[in-house]
Design an enzyme around this catalytic site. Structure first.
Site, short mmCIF file in Angstrom:
data_model
loop_
_atom_site.label_atom_id
_atom_site.label_comp_id
_atom_site.label_asym_id
_atom_site.label_seq_id
_atom_site.Cartn_x
_atom_site.Cartn_y
_atom_site.Cartn_z
N ASP A 1 -20.54 -24.92 -18.70
CA ASP A 1 -19.89 -25.82 -18.18
C ASP A 1 -20.63 -26.75 -17.28
OD1 ASP A 1 -17.64 -27.61 -18.29
OD2 ASP A 1 -16.34 -26.56 -17.16
N ASN B 1 -12.81 -29.67 -27.84
CA ASN B 1 -13.75 -30.91 -27.53
C ASN B 1 -14.02 -31.94 -28.56
OD1 ASN B 1 -16.32 -28.49 -26.22
ND2 ASN B 1 -14.88 -29.60 -25.03
C1 IPE Z 1 -15.53 -25.24 -22.30
O1 IPE Z 1 -15.72 -26.37 -21.44
C2 IPE Z 1 -15.94 -25.53 -23.77
C3 IPE Z 1 -17.57 -25.28 -23.68
C4 IPE Z 1 -18.23 -25.09 -22.72
C5 IPE Z 1 -18.13 -25.64 -24.67
P1 IPE Z 1 -14.83 -27.41 -21.24
O2 IPE Z 1 -15.47 -28.56 -20.53
O3 IPE Z 1 -14.62 -28.25 -22.66
O4 IPE Z 1 -13.42 -27.18 -20.84
P2 IPE Z 1 -12.38 -27.50 -19.90
O5 IPE Z 1 -11.87 -28.79 -20.16
O6 IPE Z 1 -12.88 -27.63 -18.61
O7 IPE Z 1 -11.28 -26.52 -20.05
C1 IPE Z 2 -20.44 -28.38 -21.12
O1 IPE Z 2 -20.41 -29.44 -20.15
C2 IPE Z 2 -20.75 -28.68 -22.38
C3 IPE Z 2 -19.54 -28.91 -23.48
C4 IPE Z 2 -18.41 -28.77 -23.08
C5 IPE Z 2 -20.20 -29.18 -24.78
P1 IPE Z 2 -19.26 -30.75 -19.87
O2 IPE Z 2 -19.43 -31.62 -21.01
O3 IPE Z 2 -18.03 -30.33 -20.26
O4 IPE Z 2 -19.56 -30.88 -18.60
P2 IPE Z 2 -18.57 -31.53 -17.46
O5 IPE Z 2 -17.48 -30.35 -17.61
O6 IPE Z 2 -17.83 -32.68 -17.95
O7 IPE Z 2 -19.18 -31.65 -16.11
MG MG Z 3 -16.48 -29.29 -18.98
#
Ligand code: IPE
Ligand code: IPE
Ligand code: MG
Length: 260
Positions: free
Chosen positions: A37, A85
């Protein structure tokens, strides 16, 4: 050959080629899972579009996979895309699907050379058909490899996984091929996407968020949790070293008490 920044590993990182001496090789996690993340925040803090963070996130994952292999960790599971997502802007979702497909195609030869077994878990049937083909190809080609087990959770949701397992079990009961009294934890696990993959010993989440976000709900029952403020694209061998140091300081009691 000397690794450079360009090849994705800095000179400092190269020093960590082998397991750091302060870690006990006998007490390493067998299976590490990671919620990757913070890609978006990493990019935005540099004035870059979020997608650049996803690109750099791929490099971080490649490095972690090699690091696990170098340090003797047998299984790595990475959360790449959740069932939630899909709610992101269409351009970001499209970019991610294309990125997964491209990286998979580019990395297959390297994974074969490095003896990696790749497997995808999640509701794969609704991914773009071209990505599904690459996934099937990569899984089939690497199936016989005997090195690290690399699992990528894509269109993965822990609740969905449990519901799908329940449905499959219920169908067998309806057909008369399964006695409900035979449903136990072992049988249930065998109906999850992760059948035959041991549970993670260590679950790492980057970017400081203290939540599971629907990842491996069943499987993390007794995983050690490690949350770091480091954003995923910056998660390197040193950061992983810190996570493993923390892991080795834990007392895994599994509900029991230590004999004095
Ligand atoms: C969790 O990250 C999913 C992945 C890393 C693929 P998210 O960014 O989607 O999770 P939330 O929204 O912080 O719960
Ligand atoms: C994790 O990084 C990757 C996926 C969930 C695909 P994020 O895209 O959630 O990055 P932040 O949390 O918005 O910084
Ligand atoms: Mg994220």
């Amino acid at each position: 050959m000397v690794d450079t920044e360009e090849s994705g590993m800095s000179a400092k990182q190269t020093l960590l080629r082998t397991l750091p001496a302060d870690l006990d090789p006998a007490r390493l996690p067998k299976h590490v899972a990671v919620i990757m993340d913070g890609n978006g925040r990493w990019a935005q803090s540099r004035g870059l579009p979020r997608i650049v963070g996803h690109q750099r996130g791929v490099d971080a994952l490649k490095n972690l996979l090699r690091c696990c292999d170098d340090w003797g960790i047998g299984a790595l599971t990475a959360y790449a895309f959740s069932t939630e997502n899909w709610g992101r802007p269409l351009e970001e979702v499209d970019f991610l699907m294309t990125l997964f497909e491209r990286v998979l195609r580019q990395q297959l030869r390297e994974m074969m050379a490095e003896n990696v077994r790749i497997r995808f878990v999640g509701h794969l049937e609704t991914l773009p058909p071209s990505l599904q083909s690459e996934i099937e190809r990569a899984m089939a080609e690497t199936q016989g490899n005997t090195g690290i087990q690399f699992t990528v959770a894509t269109n993965y949701g822990g609740r969905q996984e449990i519901v799908e397992a329940c449905r499959a079990i219920a169908q067998q009961v309806r057909q008369g091929s399964l006695d409900p009294d035979c449903i136990d934890q072992t049988l249930f696990s065998q109906h999850l996407y992760t059948a035959n993959l041991g549970d993670p010993d260590l679950l790492i989440r980057t970017s400081g968020e203290m939540r599971i976000s629907n990842f491996l709900l069943w499987q993390v029952a007794y995983a050690e949790l490690y949350v770091t403020e480091t954003l995923w694209p910056a998660f390197d061998r040193e950061a992983f070293h810190r996570a493993l140091t923390s892991y080795q300081q834990r007392d895994r009691r599994f509900g029991k008490v230590r004999p004095r």
